[in-house]
Write an enzyme that holds these catalytic residues in place. Structure first.
Site, PDB file in Angstrom:
ATOM      1  N   SER A  70       0.799  -0.917  -0.017  1.00  0.00           N
ATOM      2  CA  SER A  70      -0.025  -0.059  -0.066  1.00  0.00           C
ATOM      3  C   SER A  70       0.837   1.435   0.022  1.00  0.00           C
ATOM      4  O   SER A  70       0.471   2.169  -0.765  1.00  0.00           O
ATOM      5  CB  SER A  70      -0.924  -0.065   1.238  1.00  0.00           C
ATOM      6  N   ASN A 149      -5.172  -9.751  -7.605  1.00  0.00           N
ATOM      7  CA  ASN A 149      -5.253 -10.497  -6.374  1.00  0.00           C
ATOM      8  C   ASN A 149      -6.525 -11.343  -6.133  1.00  0.00           C
ATOM      9  O   ASN A 149      -6.539 -12.101  -5.127  1.00  0.00           O
ATOM     10  CB  ASN A 149      -4.872  -9.396  -5.187  1.00  0.00           C
ATOM     11  N   THR A 235      13.609   4.854  10.661  1.00  0.00           N
ATOM     12  CA  THR A 235      14.496   3.815  11.223  1.00  0.00           C
ATOM     13  C   THR A 235      14.015   2.440  10.472  1.00  0.00           C
ATOM     14  O   THR A 235      12.815   1.955  10.547  1.00  0.00           O
ATOM     15  CB  THR A 235      14.304   3.572  12.807  1.00  0.00           C
ATOM     16  N   CYS A 323      -8.992  -6.680   2.080  1.00  0.00           N
ATOM     17  CA  CYS A 323      -9.248  -5.222   2.499  1.00  0.00           C
ATOM     18  C   CYS A 323     -10.922  -4.907   2.440  1.00  0.00           C
ATOM     19  O   CYS A 323     -11.232  -3.835   3.052  1.00  0.00           O
ATOM     20  CB  CYS A 323      -8.524  -4.392   1.595  1.00  0.00           C
TER      21      CYS A 323
HETATM   22  C1  LIG Z   1      -1.925  -7.171  -0.674  1.00  0.00           C
HETATM   23  C2  LIG Z   1      -1.856  -6.501  -1.894  1.00  0.00           C
HETATM   24  C3  LIG Z   1      -1.450  -4.971  -1.903  1.00  0.00           C
HETATM   25  C4  LIG Z   1      -1.310  -4.488  -0.639  1.00  0.00           C
HETATM   26  O1  LIG Z   1      -0.042  -4.753   0.088  1.00  0.00           O
HETATM   27  P1  LIG Z   1       0.119  -4.449   1.502  1.00  0.00           P
HETATM   28  O2  LIG Z   1       1.568  -4.995   1.891  1.00  0.00           O
HETATM   29  O3  LIG Z   1      -0.806  -5.251   2.396  1.00  0.00           O
HETATM   30  O4  LIG Z   1      -0.155  -3.031   2.097  1.00  0.00           O
HETATM   31  C5  LIG Z   1      -1.384  -4.164  -2.827  1.00  0.00           C
HETATM   32  N1  LIG Z   1      -1.714  -4.760  -4.265  1.00  0.00           N
HETATM   33  C6  LIG Z   1      -2.160  -6.120  -4.379  1.00  0.00           C
HETATM   34  C7  LIG Z   1      -2.383  -6.814  -5.688  1.00  0.00           C
HETATM   35  C8  LIG Z   1      -2.087  -6.902  -3.146  1.00  0.00           C
HETATM   36  O5  LIG Z   1      -2.681  -8.260  -3.363  1.00  0.00           O
END
Ligand SMILES: *Cc1c(COP(=O)(O)O)cnc(C)c1O
Length: 388
Positions: A70, A149, A235, A323
């Site tokens: 993200s 996803n 950090t 999400c």
């Molecule tokens: C899980 C996912 C994200 C977000 O990644 P995070 O590390 O959970 O913030 C973004 N894009 C896709 C396609 C994802 O599957």
């Protein structure tokens, strides 16, 4: 328990876990400290950068560690558009992106940036012609995910890259689902920026990276000290970064075998469900897809109810993306494929990963059939799960 929601997150690999532990307990130094205790941490971060770079065929300097997918997506989209402050900016993306892309785009629209959300075909593919038609003189960025996803569809990024070559348009790809699962080599991809996240390839949550093609400077989103070459202060999450390096290295070296294994689990599940449930449909079934993702539409069943019943049996699958879970909305991805709201809400996603077995795939079929019987059992045309 059968965990089959690896597109939401994965279990950390034993090797990555062992490698990260010392950086939480014994070697907890700050990677920016000058004494040798800190230098150990700095070396570990440098090593992980090398591992990540090698995994995608990049140079270490092109890798910047982040807190995950993200942040990477938000950073690239917000910062790229800031490069043209004062001038008109148009972005092209797809309608099936992850919310970490879509919601940044919506925020950017409020700031006066124009965004085209391209449709996809019934297999979830963006068409190169649509990209071409959407191009405008002020198009500055094309952001198309490498693999989706929810349905696993892999996009024709190379074709899109051919179209864009020489036009001075920057290209970003959200490779969060792809990295570690299918070959991702920046030399073969027409991208200037790429986002990855460790917890999708058996690393730890809360760490990821972006790749920035050398020669390009991405304006900072986070300000502070000089960490990550001053590009991404804060950090370092040393333990998470160390796990990321080993997890990606491991995923890439096992990739060919894992793809084959995942494909056989998906085949077993697909064949089993198709034999038992008439009218079942594989969403994006004819697309070139990620090896472990299967999104199925179970006629007249509520996906939400299915996931609850499966949960009672200790089985984790999902309706669409993590999400979005909890919201009673049809998946924007499935709607974009052309499914009706009802069909979208009758769909579930099974996503297998490294720790799933063939036996689990068989148990999955039985469990889905049983749950389906309870929900849609009133359908007289349905063969019983007992015939399996
Ligand atoms: C899980 C996912 C994200 C977000 O990644 P995070 O590390 O959970 O913030 C973004 N894009 C896709 C396609 C994802 O599957």
């Amino acid at each position: 328990m059968i965990y089959a929601d690896n597109a939401a997150t994965t279990k950390i690999s034993d090797a990555a876990f062992e490698k990260m532990l010392p950086f939480l307990r014994e070697q907890y130094g700050n990677a920016s400290s000058q004494y040798s205790f800190g230098v150990q941490a700095k070396r570990a971060v440098a090593r992980a950068r090398q591992q990540a770079a090698q995994a995608i065929g990049a140079e270490p300097i092109e890798i910047t560690f982040t807190s995950g997918g993200s942040e990477g997506n938000s950073w690239v989209l917000q910062s790229v558009t800031a490069l043209w402050r004062g001038e008109p900016v148009h972005i092209i993306t797809s309608s099936i992106e992850h919310h970490s892309v879509l919601n940044v785009c919506r925020a950017l629209e409020k700031r006066g940036i124009a965004v085209s959300y391209l449709p996809v075909d019934s297999n979830g593919r963006v068409s190169v012609h649509d990209v071409e038609r959407a191009l405008r003189p002020d198009t500055r960025l094309v952001s198309i995910m490498l693999a989706n996803n929810e349905i696993g569809t892999i996009q024709p990024l190379d074709e899109i890259g051919c179209l864009l070559r020489g036009r001075g348009i920057l290209v970003h790809t959200d490779a969060v689902q792809a990295a570690g699962h299918i070959p991702v080599k920046v030399k073969d991809l027409p991208v200037d920026f790429l986002t990855a996240s460790a917890h999708k390839f058996n690393g730890a949550k809360g760490s990821g990276f972006i790749y920035t093609r050398s020669g390009l400077e991405l304006p900072q989103l986070i300000f502070g000290g000089g960490q990550e070459f001053g590009k991404r202060p804060g950090t370092e999450n040393v333990a998470g970064i160390v796990a990321l390096g080993y997890a990606l290295e491991e995923s890439v070296s096992n990739m060919a075998d894992e793809r084959e294994r995942a494909a056989s689990l998906i085949r077993t599940t697909t064949d089993g469900l198709k034999a038992a449930i008439p009218g079942i449909r594989i969403n994006a079934g004819n697309a070139e897809r990620l090896p472990g993702i299967l999104n199925v539409m179970l006629p007249h069943a509520s996906g939400e109810a299915m996931t609850h019943l499966l949960d009672l049996k200790g089985i984790c699958v999902s309706t669409g993306s993590a999400c979005n879970s909890g919201k009673d909305e049809a998946s924007h991805v499935l709607l974009a494929l052309g499914l009706s709201g009802r069909e979208a809400q009758s769909s579930i996603r099974i996503s297998y990963g490294r720790y799933n077995t063939l036996q689990e795939a068989n148990e999955m079929v039985t469990a889905i059939c049983n749950a389906y019987d309870k929900i849609a059992g009133v359908n007289p045309w349905r063969k019983s799960a007992g015939s399996l």
